[in-house]
Design a protein around this motif. Structure first.
Motif, PDB file in Angstrom:
ATOM      1  N   CYS A 286       0.871  -1.184   0.000  1.00 55.63           N
ATOM      2  CA  CYS A 286       0.000   0.000   0.000  1.00 55.63           C
ATOM      3  C   CYS A 286       0.899   1.222   0.000  1.00 55.63           C
ATOM      4  O   CYS A 286       1.569   1.448   1.000  1.00 55.63           O
ATOM      5  N   PRO A 287       0.911   1.999  -1.078  1.00 55.31           N
ATOM      6  CA  PRO A 287       0.322   1.728  -2.387  1.00 55.31           C
ATOM      7  C   PRO A 287       0.923   0.446  -3.019  1.00 55.31           C
ATOM      8  O   PRO A 287       1.960  -0.020  -2.577  1.00 55.31           O
ATOM      9  N   HIS A 288       0.267  -0.053  -4.055  1.00 53.24           N
ATOM     10  CA  HIS A 288       0.686  -1.287  -4.711  1.00 53.24           C
ATOM     11  C   HIS A 288       2.189  -1.320  -4.949  1.00 53.24           C
ATOM     12  O   HIS A 288       2.786  -0.323  -5.369  1.00 53.24           O
ATOM     13  N   CYS A 289       2.779  -2.502  -4.711  1.00 54.14           N
ATOM     14  CA  CYS A 289       4.241  -2.653  -4.791  1.00 54.14           C
ATOM     15  C   CYS A 289       4.793  -2.381  -6.184  1.00 54.14           C
ATOM     16  O   CYS A 289       4.193  -2.756  -7.197  1.00 54.14           O
ATOM     17  N   SER A 290       5.981  -1.805  -6.195  1.00 51.33           N
ATOM     18  CA  SER A 290       6.766  -1.691  -7.425  1.00 51.33           C
ATOM     19  C   SER A 290       7.513  -3.008  -7.612  1.00 51.33           C
ATOM     20  O   SER A 290       7.574  -3.830  -6.679  1.00 51.33           O
ATOM     21  N   LEU A 291       8.117  -3.174  -8.771  1.00 51.16           N
ATOM     22  CA  LEU A 291       8.929  -4.369  -9.039  1.00 51.16           C
ATOM     23  C   LEU A 291      10.045  -4.464  -8.000  1.00 51.16           C
ATOM     24  O   LEU A 291      10.326  -5.538  -7.450  1.00 51.16           O
ATOM     25  N   ASN A 292      10.658  -3.339  -7.709  1.00 56.61           N
ATOM     26  CA  ASN A 292      11.760  -3.306  -6.754  1.00 56.61           C
ATOM     27  C   ASN A 292      11.303  -3.744  -5.352  1.00 56.61           C
ATOM     28  O   ASN A 292      12.017  -4.476  -4.661  1.00 56.61           O
ATOM     29  N   GLU A 293      10.131  -3.336  -4.954  1.00 63.96           N
ATOM     30  CA  GLU A 293       9.648  -3.716  -3.615  1.00 63.96           C
ATOM     31  C   GLU A 293       9.366  -5.227  -3.540  1.00 63.96           C
ATOM     32  O   GLU A 293       9.629  -5.852  -2.512  1.00 63.96           O
ATOM     33  N   ILE A 294       8.856  -5.804  -4.625  1.00 66.63           N
ATOM     34  CA  ILE A 294       8.595  -7.253  -4.617  1.00 66.63           C
ATOM     35  C   ILE A 294       9.926  -8.016  -4.572  1.00 66.63           C
ATOM     36  O   ILE A 294      10.078  -9.003  -3.847  1.00 66.63           O
ATOM     37  N   LYS A 295      10.890  -7.491  -5.334  1.00 70.96           N
ATOM     38  CA  LYS A 295      12.227  -8.106  -5.336  1.00 70.96           C
ATOM     39  C   LYS A 295      12.799  -8.094  -3.911  1.00 70.96           C
ATOM     40  O   LYS A 295      13.325  -9.103  -3.429  1.00 70.96           O
ATOM     41  N   GLN A 296      12.644  -6.972  -3.245  1.00 71.13           N
ATOM     42  CA  GLN A 296      13.145  -6.829  -1.873  1.00 71.13           C
ATOM     43  C   GLN A 296      12.514  -7.868  -0.936  1.00 71.13           C
ATOM     44  O   GLN A 296      13.207  -8.505  -0.151  1.00 71.13           O
ATOM     45  N   VAL A 297      11.188  -8.030  -1.058  1.00 76.26           N
ATOM     46  CA  VAL A 297      10.494  -9.024  -0.219  1.00 76.26           C
ATOM     47  C   VAL A 297      11.071 -10.407  -0.492  1.00 76.26           C
ATOM     48  O   VAL A 297      11.448 -11.150   0.432  1.00 76.26           O
ATOM     49  N   ALA A 298      11.179 -10.762  -1.783  1.00 73.52           N
ATOM     50  CA  ALA A 298      11.657 -12.099  -2.154  1.00 73.52           C
ATOM     51  C   ALA A 298      13.071 -12.333  -1.624  1.00 73.52           C
ATOM     52  O   ALA A 298      13.387 -13.430  -1.140  1.00 73.52           O
ATOM     53  N   GLU A 299      13.903 -11.310  -1.677  1.00 75.42           N
ATOM     54  CA  GLU A 299      15.284 -11.480  -1.200  1.00 75.42           C
ATOM     55  C   GLU A 299      15.338 -11.619   0.316  1.00 75.42           C
ATOM     56  O   GLU A 299      16.092 -12.412   0.856  1.00 75.42           O
ATOM     57  N   LEU A 300      14.494 -10.841   0.991  1.00 74.76           N
ATOM     58  CA  LEU A 300      14.559 -10.845   2.465  1.00 74.76           C
ATOM     59  C   LEU A 300      13.980 -12.112   3.097  1.00 74.76           C
ATOM     60  O   LEU A 300      14.365 -12.482   4.201  1.00 74.76           O
ATOM     61  N   ILE A 301      13.058 -12.793   2.412  1.00 77.39           N
ATOM     62  CA  ILE A 301      12.423 -13.953   3.074  1.00 77.39           C
ATOM     63  C   ILE A 301      13.339 -15.177   3.087  1.00 77.39           C
ATOM     64  O   ILE A 301      13.092 -16.112   3.842  1.00 77.39           O
ATOM     65  N   GLY A 302      14.380 -15.172   2.270  1.00 82.98           N
ATOM     66  CA  GLY A 302      15.311 -16.308   2.248  1.00 82.98           C
ATOM     67  C   GLY A 302      14.561 -17.598   2.021  1.00 82.98           C
ATOM     68  O   GLY A 302      13.735 -17.696   1.119  1.00 82.98           O
ATOM     69  N   SER A 303      14.813 -18.578   2.891  1.00 86.23           N
ATOM     70  CA  SER A 303      14.109 -19.859   2.713  1.00 86.23           C
ATOM     71  C   SER A 303      13.001 -20.018   3.757  1.00 86.23           C
ATOM     72  O   SER A 303      12.537 -21.118   4.024  1.00 86.23           O
ATOM     73  N   GLY A 304      12.612 -18.904   4.366  1.00 79.76           N
ATOM     74  CA  GLY A 304      11.594 -18.948   5.432  1.00 79.76           C
ATOM     75  C   GLY A 304      10.213 -19.336   4.918  1.00 79.76           C
ATOM     76  O   GLY A 304       9.926 -19.269   3.719  1.00 79.76           O
ATOM     77  N   LYS A 305       9.384 -19.778   5.830  1.00 79.64           N
ATOM     78  CA  LYS A 305       7.985 -20.137   5.514  1.00 79.64           C
ATOM     79  C   LYS A 305       7.052 -19.302   6.377  1.00 79.64           C
ATOM     80  O   LYS A 305       7.364 -19.019   7.544  1.00 79.64           O
ATOM     81  N   VAL A 306       5.904 -18.937   5.798  1.00 77.23           N
ATOM     82  CA  VAL A 306       4.928 -18.142   6.549  1.00 77.23           C
ATOM     83  C   VAL A 306       4.397 -18.973   7.727  1.00 77.23           C
ATOM     84  O   VAL A 306       4.106 -20.169   7.574  1.00 77.23           O
ATOM     85  N   LYS A 307       4.295 -18.334   8.880  1.00 78.69           N
ATOM     86  CA  LYS A 307       3.840 -19.027  10.100  1.00 78.69           C
ATOM     87  C   LYS A 307       2.407 -19.537   9.935  1.00 78.69           C
ATOM     88  O   LYS A 307       1.585 -18.859   9.306  1.00 78.69           O
ATOM     89  N   ASP A 308       2.122 -20.670  10.546  1.00 82.18           N
ATOM     90  CA  ASP A 308       0.746 -21.190  10.542  1.00 82.18           C
ATOM     91  C   ASP A 308      -0.154 -20.176  11.230  1.00 82.18           C
ATOM     92  O   ASP A 308       0.236 -19.582  12.238  1.00 82.18           O
ATOM     93  N   GLY A 309      -1.326 -19.987  10.682  1.00 86.81           N
ATOM     94  CA  GLY A 309      -2.292 -19.078  11.314  1.00 86.81           C
ATOM     95  C   GLY A 309      -2.054 -17.615  10.978  1.00 86.81           C
ATOM     96  O   GLY A 309      -2.789 -16.748  11.449  1.00 86.81           O
ATOM     97  N   THR A 310      -1.027 -17.318  10.181  1.00 83.13           N
ATOM     98  CA  THR A 310      -0.783 -15.925   9.761  1.00 83.13           C
ATOM     99  C   THR A 310      -0.960 -15.831   8.248  1.00 83.13           C
ATOM    100  O   THR A 310      -0.495 -16.704   7.513  1.00 83.13           O
ATOM    101  N   GLU A 311      -1.654 -14.792   7.833  1.00 85.45           N
ATOM    102  CA  GLU A 311      -1.769 -14.518   6.390  1.00 85.45           C
ATOM    103  C   GLU A 311      -0.673 -13.541   6.021  1.00 85.45           C
ATOM    104  O   GLU A 311      -0.427 -12.567   6.754  1.00 85.45           O
TER     105      GLU A 311
END
Ligand code: F3S
Length: 391
Positions: A286-311
């Motif tokens: 919010c506002p909608h992600c730019s390409l750079n912001e999505i890239k940043q998310v993908a790089e920062l999450i590494g090999s992590g998995k979203v926690k159960d019960g969290t969206e």
């Protein structure tokens, strides 16, 4: 207000009811703001697309326009609707989704591009100095301040009317004399994260009324951070532009505002309404992600998995999602959802049982307590990801 012969004929109904009503909306608006004429626009961007925010009466008006053969005269884009077509559409009540789909049918019939994003400038960058009629407030501030195209903050109906007529009344931000800064903002300390940029916007929006600020110290700010600043600025006030470069302005002639580090800190604290560290939803985009912001998310999450019960939602446009394929795959594999066409604010998060939203967006944190009936936690992207992911 001066009207050309053709504009008068449209106003008299010679080109049908739809054109007549749209012309009348523009003329009325122009008269209210003492415009002397209509000017051609390069594009229109319409807000009030989500059924959640729109409701039934405006939907009936859209239906009537579409059935009366209203057609857009310029490139005309749309703000987000109330669900995406892959994930939320399966979780939300079918009757609400049907009403949203009906609205989209009307827009489509009128020739709107189904952009469904609040960042239409990623689809096509408007030309510097071109005149537009855009309604999404965050996009209005961004386009006036960062891109240098000229637009007022339209309401949904006036942007719609401008799209159908291809013109807008010549007042406000379309006049060079109204685009000059009236306040000099000095920051005690350089801003560090998108959340601090958003907090600055939220803070200034409340005190500036409609005065355009020139903000010192933003020369090296990224466009993404300026986007957060502008979105938050527009959410708490009526400012439609900020300046971040000195263009020969005489500072001794304008009001001075000092923003202290404690003002930013306090604003962030105020935008956090709960002490829980276990949100139901972690939302970025919010506002909608730019390409750079999505890239940043993908790089920062590494090999992590979203926690159960969290969206975990990342909202963007279809256009950016297409470009971000490899990052999208990684985020989806981690258990996150890349949602296009919508956002947490314009969908029914309460109907999904979401009571607490964590976000890096000051704009969402400002609106979510009322529009989503949710508690909020405002924190930078890294902290949002730390909360959403295990490992
Ligand atoms: Fe866009 Fe929704 Fe924020 S429309 S600016 S992501 S509230």
């Amino acid at each position: 207000m001066y009207l050309t012969k053709e504009e008068e004929r449209i106003c008299d109904g010679e080109f049908g009811w739809a054109n007549q009503i749209c012309m009348k909306i523009l003329v009325r608006l122009g008269e209210l703001f003492n415009a002397t004429r209509l000017i051609p626009i390069n594009s229109a961007h319409v807000s009030g697309v989500s059924y959640k925010t729109l409701g039934d009466a405006p939907s009936d008006f859209l239906e009537a326009l579409a059935n009366a053969d209203a057609k857009v005269k310029v490139k005309a884009t749309l703000n987000p609707q109330s669900f995406d077509r892959e994930y939320l559409c399966k979780k939300l009540p079918p009757d609400l989704c049907q009403k949203q789909s009906d609205i989209m049918t009307y827009f489509e019939k009128m020739g709107f591009t189904e952009s469904l994003t609040c960042t239409p400038y990623y689809l096509e960058n408007p030309k510097r100095g071109s005149h537009l009629a855009w309604a999404e407030s965050s996009a209005v501030v961004y386009t006036n301040s960062v891109i240098g195209a000229w637009t007022n903050r339209e309401g949904g109906p006036s942007a719609l009317a401008a799209a159908i007529i291809g013109k807008t009344p010549d007042y406000g931000m379309h006049k060079v004399e109204n685009r000059q800064p009236k306040a000099l903002v000095k920051l005690e300390k350089q801003l560090q994260s998108e959340v601090e940029f958003g907090a600055l916007g939220n803070f200034l929006g409340k005190i500036l009324e409609d005065k355009i600020p020139i903000i010192q110290g933003l020369q090296n700010a990224s466009k993404d951070n300026l986007k957060h600043l502008g979105a938050a600025l527009a959410s708490t006030g009526m400012v439609n532009m900020f300046c971040h470069e000195n263009r020969g302005i005489k500072f001794n002639e304008i009001e001075k505002i000092n923003v202290e580090t404690k003002d930013i800190k306090q604003t962030i604290e105020n935008l956090t309404t709960t002490s829980t560290q276990e949100p139901d939803l972690v939302f970025v985009g919010c506002p909608h992600c730019s390409l750079n912001e999505i890239k940043q998310v993908a790089e920062l999450i590494g090999s992590g998995k979203v926690k159960d019960g969290t969206e975990f939602w990342v909202c963007t446009s279809q256009h950016i999602k297409e470009k971000a394929r490899k990052y999208v795959e990684k985020i989806e594999k981690s258990g996150g959802h890349i949602l296009t066409d919508t956002c947490a604010v314009v969908t029914w998060t309460d109907k999904l049982g979401i009571k607490t939203i964590m976000t890096n967006s000051a704009k969402t944190a400002h609106y979510a307590p009322t529009l989503n009936k949710a508690e909020t936690i405002l924190a930078p992207l890294k902290e949002c990801l730390k909360t959403a992911f295990k490992g």
